[in-house]
Design an enzyme around this catalytic site. Structure first.
Site, PDB file in Angstrom:
ATOM      1  N   LYS A 119       0.885  -1.154  -0.146  1.00  0.00           N
ATOM      2  CA  LYS A 119       0.237   0.021   0.016  1.00  0.00           C
ATOM      3  C   LYS A 119       0.865   1.288   0.027  1.00  0.00           C
ATOM      4  O   LYS A 119       0.367   2.337  -0.494  1.00  0.00           O
ATOM      5  CB  LYS A 119      -0.816  -0.026   1.196  1.00  0.00           C
ATOM      6  CG  LYS A 119      -1.983  -0.866   1.033  1.00  0.00           C
ATOM      7  CD  LYS A 119      -3.226  -0.803   1.896  1.00  0.00           C
ATOM      8  CE  LYS A 119      -4.217  -1.787   1.827  1.00  0.00           C
ATOM      9  NZ  LYS A 119      -5.138  -1.931   2.871  1.00  0.00           N
ATOM     10  N   LYS A 207      -5.327  -9.670  -4.509  1.00  0.00           N
ATOM     11  CA  LYS A 207      -6.515 -10.178  -3.731  1.00  0.00           C
ATOM     12  C   LYS A 207      -7.707  -9.221  -3.824  1.00  0.00           C
ATOM     13  O   LYS A 207      -7.476  -8.054  -4.484  1.00  0.00           O
ATOM     14  CB  LYS A 207      -6.171 -10.121  -2.260  1.00  0.00           C
ATOM     15  CG  LYS A 207      -6.417  -8.848  -1.729  1.00  0.00           C
ATOM     16  CD  LYS A 207      -6.150  -8.891  -0.212  1.00  0.00           C
ATOM     17  CE  LYS A 207      -6.308  -7.649   0.467  1.00  0.00           C
ATOM     18  NZ  LYS A 207      -7.586  -7.374   1.108  1.00  0.00           N
ATOM     19  N   LYS A 210     -11.935  -4.054  -1.275  1.00  0.00           N
ATOM     20  CA  LYS A 210     -12.785  -3.021  -1.116  1.00  0.00           C
ATOM     21  C   LYS A 210     -12.106  -1.551  -1.417  1.00  0.00           C
ATOM     22  O   LYS A 210     -12.990  -0.792  -1.850  1.00  0.00           O
ATOM     23  CB  LYS A 210     -13.438  -3.084   0.066  1.00  0.00           C
ATOM     24  CG  LYS A 210     -12.920  -2.672   1.426  1.00  0.00           C
ATOM     25  CD  LYS A 210     -13.802  -2.247   2.693  1.00  0.00           C
ATOM     26  CE  LYS A 210     -13.507  -3.255   3.849  1.00  0.00           C
ATOM     27  NZ  LYS A 210     -12.235  -2.955   4.419  1.00  0.00           N
TER      28      LYS A 210
HETATM   29  P1  ADP Z   1      -9.934  -4.856   2.065  1.00  0.00           P
HETATM   30  O1  ADP Z   1      -8.618  -4.997   1.435  1.00  0.00           O
HETATM   31  O2  ADP Z   1     -11.155  -5.373   1.447  1.00  0.00           O
HETATM   32  O3  ADP Z   1     -10.036  -3.340   2.670  1.00  0.00           O
HETATM   33  P2  ADP Z   1      -9.594  -5.202   5.002  1.00  0.00           P
HETATM   34  O4  ADP Z   1      -8.088  -5.077   5.215  1.00  0.00           O
HETATM   35  O5  ADP Z   1     -10.414  -4.419   5.475  1.00  0.00           O
HETATM   36  O6  ADP Z   1      -9.861  -5.582   3.351  1.00  0.00           O
HETATM   37  O7  ADP Z   1      -9.782  -6.830   5.719  1.00  0.00           O
HETATM   38  C1  ADP Z   1     -10.988  -7.196   6.427  1.00  0.00           C
HETATM   39  C2  ADP Z   1     -10.826  -8.637   6.692  1.00  0.00           C
HETATM   40  O8  ADP Z   1     -11.192  -9.432   5.554  1.00  0.00           O
HETATM   41  C3  ADP Z   1      -9.404  -9.251   6.945  1.00  0.00           C
HETATM   42  O9  ADP Z   1      -9.630 -10.395   7.721  1.00  0.00           O
HETATM   43  C4  ADP Z   1      -8.881  -9.617   5.772  1.00  0.00           C
HETATM   44  O10 ADP Z   1      -7.588 -10.572   6.138  1.00  0.00           O
HETATM   45  C5  ADP Z   1     -10.031 -10.271   5.194  1.00  0.00           C
HETATM   46  N1  ADP Z   1     -10.025 -10.391   3.650  1.00  0.00           N
HETATM   47  C6  ADP Z   1      -9.789  -9.121   2.735  1.00  0.00           C
HETATM   48  N2  ADP Z   1      -9.676  -9.233   1.558  1.00  0.00           N
HETATM   49  C7  ADP Z   1      -9.763 -10.694   1.460  1.00  0.00           C
HETATM   50  C8  ADP Z   1      -9.766 -11.462   0.283  1.00  0.00           C
HETATM   51  N3  ADP Z   1      -9.612 -10.944  -0.847  1.00  0.00           N
HETATM   52  N4  ADP Z   1      -9.819 -12.894   0.771  1.00  0.00           N
HETATM   53  C9  ADP Z   1      -9.829 -13.307   1.932  1.00  0.00           C
HETATM   54  N5  ADP Z   1      -9.930 -12.301   3.030  1.00  0.00           N
HETATM   55  C10 ADP Z   1      -9.790 -11.252   2.634  1.00  0.00           C
END
Ligand code: ADP
Ligand code: TRP
Length: 341
Positions: A119, A207, A210
């Site tokens: 990031k 991955k 959001k």
């Molecule tokens: P994002 O990247 O969507 O902003 P966050 O960092 O807020 O996600 O993650 C919230 C939770 O969701 C964490 O436990 C993270 O490991 C899980 N998570 C986020 N993206 C994924 C994904 N693509 N696959 C599986 N788990 C995910």
């Protein structure tokens, strides 16, 4: 006696996406059902983590509360007395403990964190908050002595760091913290082969996130079911003309298998076997699109039925109770480091 704690947090920087649901939310909800009465469940909104990268601050407050609505729509039982829901910033001990833990965490450790490199890499200005993100996360975990922390694959490294910091402090000051279990035990507890990593549908080497700017390869939990189905149908695959569970060579296909398996409660290997030998990707895509669309239809119906007064009551009760627990842990740490006697 205190019950062992299972804890996870989901940031409120945008609407949640399918990877958040499958990687973190569903596992803790399943644990709540399975271990009712045996474990304490802490499911919180890390609102201070939500702006380590820039966001629209006018939406944050509502977004945090909306996450709790999502927890309930996803099946969290808020009537369970061992379940606590709270906003991180409403328990000030998280911030206070972070300042202390900062002095027992090394620049080198934080510089090695993949999320920071991904990031922060290439940006002209990176906030100190993004760099320090894992220390705040360690405080989130250690304040409650959480043993199990269901998270997706991208957060594993941060849970490991929390454990390292706890071990370091315990070595120096005696048994201050309950250690979160090591990765192998975390996975075994979740009854899975590995941490889940749902991939972006357009760019399966990444991955699903959001915070992805285009959102084209992301299934948001707020997407209309037919829009989400279309995103699945136009997912990037490959030209191998075979279906195998192979993250390395067929990340797009493997992702569809993972999604279909998780939404239908099956093992990925079981789903892969069902499609083995097929040369067309259409049937796998159609089945996944249907599973996603059915899931979203049900989920959104439950979301619109969530009682807002119950959400606020649960949050307020959770914050009151967790301030007591967190302040108690914090006081022990303050004493150990010589701030109190
Ligand atoms: P994002 O990247 O969507 O902003 P966050 O960092 O807020 O996600 O993650 C919230 C939770 O969701 C964490 O436990 C993270 O490991 C899980 N998570 C986020 N993206 C994924 C994904 N693509 N696959 C599986 N788990 C995910
Ligand atoms: N860092 C996690 C994420 O980005 C969210 C989070 C913050 C968290 N504190 C936590 C998850 C403590 C588990 C435990 O997804």
């Amino acid at each position: 006696m205190n019950k062992p704690v299972i804890l996870t947090g989901l940031r409120a920087n945008n609407d949640l996406q399918l990877g958040n649901y499958l990687g973190a939310l569903l596992p803790i909800i399943e644990m709540q059902k399975k271990y009712a009465g045996e474990y304490q469940i802490n499911l919180f909104v890390p609102d201070l983590h939500s702006f380590t990268t820039p966001i629209d601050h006018s939406k944050l407050y509502e977004q945090s509360i909306n996450n709790v609505r999502v927890f309930i729509a996803a099946g969290l039982d808020i009537n369970n007395a061992d379940t606590f829901v709270y906003r991180q910033s409403h328990v000030p001990a998280h911030s206070e403990l972070t300042v202390i833990l900062n002095c027992f965490t090394y620049m080198g450790e934080l510089s090695r964190m993949t999320q920071f490199k991904e990031k922060g890499g290439g940006q002209t200005s990176v906030s100190v908050g993004l760099f320090d993100y894992p220390v705040l996360m360690a405080a989130d975990i250690l304040l409650y002595g959480a043993k199990y922390v269901p998270v997706g694959a991208d957060q594993t490294q941060h849970v490991e760091l929390a454990r390292d910091i706890a071990i370091r402090m315990n070595n120096k000051f005696g048994d201050l913290f309950v250690l979160p279990e090591a990765e192998k035990e975390q996975i075994a507890f979740a009854h899975s082969q590995a941490r889940l990593r749902i991939r972006d549908l357009q760019k399966p080497e990444k991955k699903m996130s959001k915070s992805d700017e285009s959102g084209k390869g992301v299934i948001f939990l707020t997407d209309a079911p037919e829009v989400a189905a279309k995103k699945i149908m136009s997912a990037t695959t490959d030209s191998f003309e075979k279906i195998s569970y192979d993250t390395e060579n067929q990340p797009g296909i493997t992702n569809l298998i993972d999604i279909l398996a998780a939404l239908t409660g099956k093992d990925a290997t079981e789903v892969a076997q069902e499609y083995e030998g097929q040369t067309q990707y259409g049937p796998l895509k159609t089945a996944t699109a249907e599973a996603v669309s059915t899931f979203l239809t049900d989920f959104q119906e439950r979301l619109s039925a969530v009682d807002d007064a119950a959400v606020m009551a649960k949050l307020e009760a959770g914050e009151k109770a967790m301030n007591v627990t967190a302040n108690n842990t914090l006081a022990g740490v303050q004493k150990a480091v010589g701030l109190r006697n």
